[in-house]
Design an enzyme around this catalytic site. Sequence first.
Site, PDB file in Angstrom:
ATOM      1  NE  ARG A  98     -12.015   2.454  -1.135  1.00  0.00           N
ATOM      2  CZ  ARG A  98     -10.938   2.043  -0.483  1.00  0.00           C
ATOM      3  NH1 ARG A  98     -10.886   0.849   0.066  1.00  0.00           N
ATOM      4  NH2 ARG A  98      -9.871   2.827  -0.395  1.00  0.00           N
ATOM      5  CB  SER A 131      -0.878   0.000   1.264  1.00  0.00           C
ATOM      6  OG  SER A 131      -1.433   1.275   1.478  1.00  0.00           O
ATOM      7  CD  GLU A 160      -2.123   5.185   4.966  1.00  0.00           C
ATOM      8  OE1 GLU A 160      -2.624   6.209   4.451  1.00  0.00           O
ATOM      9  OE2 GLU A 160      -1.631   5.177   6.111  1.00  0.00           O
ATOM     10  CE1 TYR A 189      -4.183  -1.670   5.538  1.00  0.00           C
ATOM     11  CE2 TYR A 189      -3.135   0.365   4.829  1.00  0.00           C
ATOM     12  CZ  TYR A 189      -3.746  -0.830   4.529  1.00  0.00           C
ATOM     13  OH  TYR A 189      -3.914  -1.202   3.222  1.00  0.00           O
TER      14      TYR A 189
END
Length: 349
Positions: free
Chosen positions: A187, A129, A131, A152
């Site tokens: 989503r 990801s 992230e 996460y």
Amino acid sequence: MRALITGITGQDGSYLAELLLGKGYEVHGLIRRASTFNTGRIDHLYQDPHAEGAKLFLHYGDLSDGARLVTLLHQINPDEVYNLGAQSHVRVSFDEPEHTGDTTGIGAMRLLEAVRLAGVDCKYYQASSSEMFGATPPPQNEETPFYPRSPYGAAKAYAYWVTRNYREGYGMYATNGILFNHESPRRGETFVTRKITRAVARIKAGLDQHVYLGNLDAIRDWGYAPEYVEGMWRMLQADEPDDFVLATGGNFTVRDFVATAFEHAGMDWEKYVRFDERYLRPTEVDALVGDASKAYEKLGWKAEVQTDELARIMVDADIEALEHEGRPWYDKVGLPNWPVVGAPGITGV
Ligand code: NAP
Ligand code: GDD
């Protein structure tokens, strides 16, 4: 070809299952046992496993249960494994850091280890990801240093590195797809794009008056999920395992997405959007904007749908879904559209 998908009930898993079935794959999906049905996104793909020629098979399991993963890898003997399963919500990872680390991080290691222990010769895809880049400023590509800003993000960074380690240590075909945000009408409703487009539809229909949001200044690079699962598949068709960024390269703030979505439905967002601090995060990722030129050069992959078009696709889908909800029951189950409410011969509905 035979593929195993963890996270098949999620947004990406459902699109990937569609893509692979369309290519003639036999698709096996890991699903979690729940007290309610959790297969809504793949119900349209369901096939009776007893039927001749069935291509979709679901298996109970969990990324926290390594022994079960070894058993399944033995039984299925897949050519490709896509690890999409995760506790994938960044805000929730602050509330459930240990569970997120266990499933999103160590879960990837359990699956890699299961592949190794079962002795299966397959290609492995890890859903990494953007992230992981966290506080490192954009544009971000495969060479950008990681600086995760959430449990996460830290768990995904662990999963990224363990994937590389199994590639380098055991010669496994193990690839990281570093995907920037990608969205769709499927989503999850608590991610910001879908929360916004769903709210637009409900406010327009008079069902809600407001929507409460947190930080409107965050910048994200939002693409269209069906294009991203095509990119995942292309990664595993490459001769060598590698790591690839998938992104649009665009930069939209949450506020821009809000404005585009409300405007598409003919509404002024400032009348309807309110602030609630509960949606803020202890540490925020301010800006993610990806550079996907490596994926274009090596895989021929490029995002076509940009964020403004994506917002309109999602608003239209949510408005339509709501209209559907309001339709009489016989319409929803596909019976003829009787001119009077209620179907003949059936009472008490
Ligand atoms: P999603 O809609 O939240 O789906 C997550 C999937 O993981 C669901 O099928 C969920 O099952 C399953 N799952 C959760 N915990 C599990 C566990 N302990 N064991 C087995 N399965 C478990 O996520 P998505 O948007 O499709 O994303 C797919 C993957 O890509 C995730 O790993 C996500 O972190 C990563 N990713 C997503 C994006 C994005 O923008 N969408 C970007 C980068 C990376 P239930 O249906 O039972 O909950
Ligand atoms: N969820 C949510 N809800 N986010 C909000 C809200 C709100 O009410 N208000 C503002 N935001 C902001 C968040 O603070 C964040 O900056 C941005 O909207 C996007 O939040 P999410 O949609 O929850 O996604 P994310 O960027 O945190 O994480 C998603 O993308 C990652 C890839 O970069 C998830 O799909 C992750 O699984 C994925 O790895």
